[in-house]
Design an enzyme around this catalytic site. Structure first.
Site: not given
Ligand code: NAP
Ligand code: GLV
Length: 309
Positions: A272, A224
Site C-alpha cells: 500500500h 482498495r
Molecule cells: P475519485 O476522483 O473520486 O474517482 C473515483 C472514480 O471511480 C470516478 O471516476 C467514479 O465514477 C468511479 N466510480 C465510483 N464508483 C463507481 C461504480 N460503482 N462504478 C463505476 N465507476 C465508479 O477518486 P480518486 O482520487 O481517483 O481515487 C480513487 C481511489 O484510489 C481512492 O478512493 C482510494 O481508494 C485509492 N487510492 C489508493 C492509493 C494507494 O496508495 N494505493 C492512494 C490514493 C488513492 P464517476 O466519475 O462517474 O463518479
Molecule cells: C491512500 O490509500 C489514499 O486513499 O490516499
C-alpha cells in the site's frame, strides 16, 4: 481557527510547519494534546480512532488526509452534517500514475515472464509488440484514473476507461455503468483498478468479471483490496485466465503472513505504497478550504457520503 491533527502514519510536525507557513494564525493542535475540545473548528485526520470526531462540539469541517474516504465513512459515530473533504494532491496523482505506468510497461515488456525465466536460467526471447496493439482498461476515471489514462495514452497504448458516468478524455474510449462493464472488460488486456471502495465496488472483480477479460489478461489494483474476491483471483491465476496480478491494496492490511498471495509466483505485492500525500503539495488546498470555510464559500473536493466517495 483551530485545527486538530491525527495520523499514525504521518509526521505531525512536518504538517504543522507547512500549514502554518501558509496561514500563520492557524492554531494547529496535535492529538491527543488538544486543549479545550470546544475550540476545534477542523479535523485533519487519517485512520482516526472511531468515535473520536464526535467529541468536538464546534467541528465545522473534516479533512481526510488522503484520497480514499472509505475508512472515515465506516465510523458509525461520524458527526452528522459536518462536511467531509478529501485531498486531491498533485504529487499524489503523479506518483500514482508513475506506479501505474511502471506496472503497465513491465507487463507490456514482459518483465514478469523474464523474471520467471531467469529464476529457471532459461533464455526466453519474447518479441516486443507495438503498444498500439495493447489494450489497457482503467476502472475508475476520477482524479487518479483520469490522469493514469492520459499518461498511458501518451505512451501509445489503446486506452479505455470505465466509470459511473460517461467521460470525455482525448483518445480514451469511455464505458460507463453496469451495461458498460462487460464490453469494457472484453476489450481489456491490462486491467488497471483505481476505484474507490463503496458498497457497489466491493467484490466487483470476481470469477464472472475475471472471466470476461481476454485469456491471459494482466491486472493491477491500487484502489482498495475489497474490489477483488481473492479466492476467485487466485483460481483465475492458477488456470491461466489471468497471467499476472500486481496488488498494492488488500482486504486486510498488513497482508497476513499466511495469505496465499505471498507465495504465488504470478503475484507481485507492494505494501500500500503506490502513492502518498505530501504536506508540501497538499497543504495549499487545506488552507484554501479553511479560508473558504471561514468566508462561507463552497468547499473544494467535498465527499458525497451517500455515494461513498
Ligand atoms: P475519485 O476522483 O473520486 O474517482 C473515483 C472514480 O471511480 C470516478 O471516476 C467514479 O465514477 C468511479 N466510480 C465510483 N464508483 C463507481 C461504480 N460503482 N462504478 C463505476 N465507476 C465508479 O477518486 P480518486 O482520487 O481517483 O481515487 C480513487 C481511489 O484510489 C481512492 O478512493 C482510494 O481508494 C485509492 N487510492 C489508493 C492509493 C494507494 O496508495 N494505493 C492512494 C490514493 C488513492 P464517476 O466519475 O462517474 O463518479
Ligand atoms: C491512500 O490509500 C489514499 O486513499 O490516499
Amino acid at each position: 481557527m483551530a485545527l486538530m491533527f491525527f495520523s499514525e502514519y504521518d509526521d505531525p510536525r512536518e504538517w504543522k510547519e507547512h500549514l502554518v507557513a501558509l496561514m500563520p494564525d492557524l492554531d494547529v493542535r496535535i492529538w491527543p494534546d488538544l486543549g479545550r475540545l470546544e475550540d476545534i473548528d477542523c479535523a485533519l485526520v487519517w485512520k482516526h480512532k472511531p468515535g473520536d470526531l464526535k467529541r468536538y462540539p464546534n467541528l465545522k469541517m473534516i479533512v481526510n488526509l488522503g484520497a480514499g474516504v472509505d475508512y472515515i465513512l465506516t465510523d458509525p459515530d461520524l458527526p452528522r452534517g459536518v462536511p467531509i473533504v478529501r485531498l486531491v494532491d498533485p504529487y499524489l496523482t503523479k506518483q500514482m500514475s508513475d506506479y501505474i505506468v511502471l506496472t503497465v510497461l513491465a507487463y507490456h515488456r514482459r518483465f514478469p515472464e523474464f523474471a520467471r525465466a531467469q529464476r529457471e536460467r532459461r533464455w526466453q526471447y519474447i518479441h516486443p509488440v507495438d503498444p498500439a496493439r495493447t489494450r489497457v482498461g482503467v476502472m475508475g476515471l476520477g482524479v487518479l484514473g483520469g490522469d493514469a489514462a492520459r499518461r498511458l495514452r501518451e505512451l501509445d497504448f489503446q486506452v479505455a476507461g470505465w466509470s459511473r458516468t460517461p467521460k470525455a478524455i482525448d483518445g480514451v474510449a469511455s464505458f460507463h455503468g453496469a451495461d458498460g462493464l462487460m464490453p469494457f472488460l472484453d476489450r481489456t488486456d491490462i486491467l488497471v483498478c483505481l476505484l474507490p471502495r463503496t458498497r457497489d465496488t466491493d467484490d466487483l472483480l470476481d470469477a464472472r468479471t475475471l472471466r470476461a477479460l481476454p485469456q491471459g489478461a494482466r491486472v493491477v489494483n491500487a484502489g482498495r483490496g475489497h474490489l477483488i474476491v481473492d479466492g476467485d483471483l487466485i483460481a483465475a491465476l492458477d488456470d491461466g485466465q489471468i497471467a499476472h496480478a500486481t496488488l498494492d491494496v488488500f482486504r486486510t492490511e498488513p497482508l497476513p503472513a499466511d495469505h496465499p498471495y505471498w507465495r504465488h509466483e504470478r503475484v507481485t505485492i507492494t505494501p500500500h505504497c503506490a502513492s502518498v500525500t505530501l504536506p508540501r503539495t497538499a497543504a495549499p488546498q487545506i488552507i484554501d478550504n479553511l479560508r473558504r470555510l471561514r468566508d462561507g464559500r463552497k468547499l473544494l473536493n467535498r465527499v458525497d457520503p451517500a455515494a461513498g466517495y
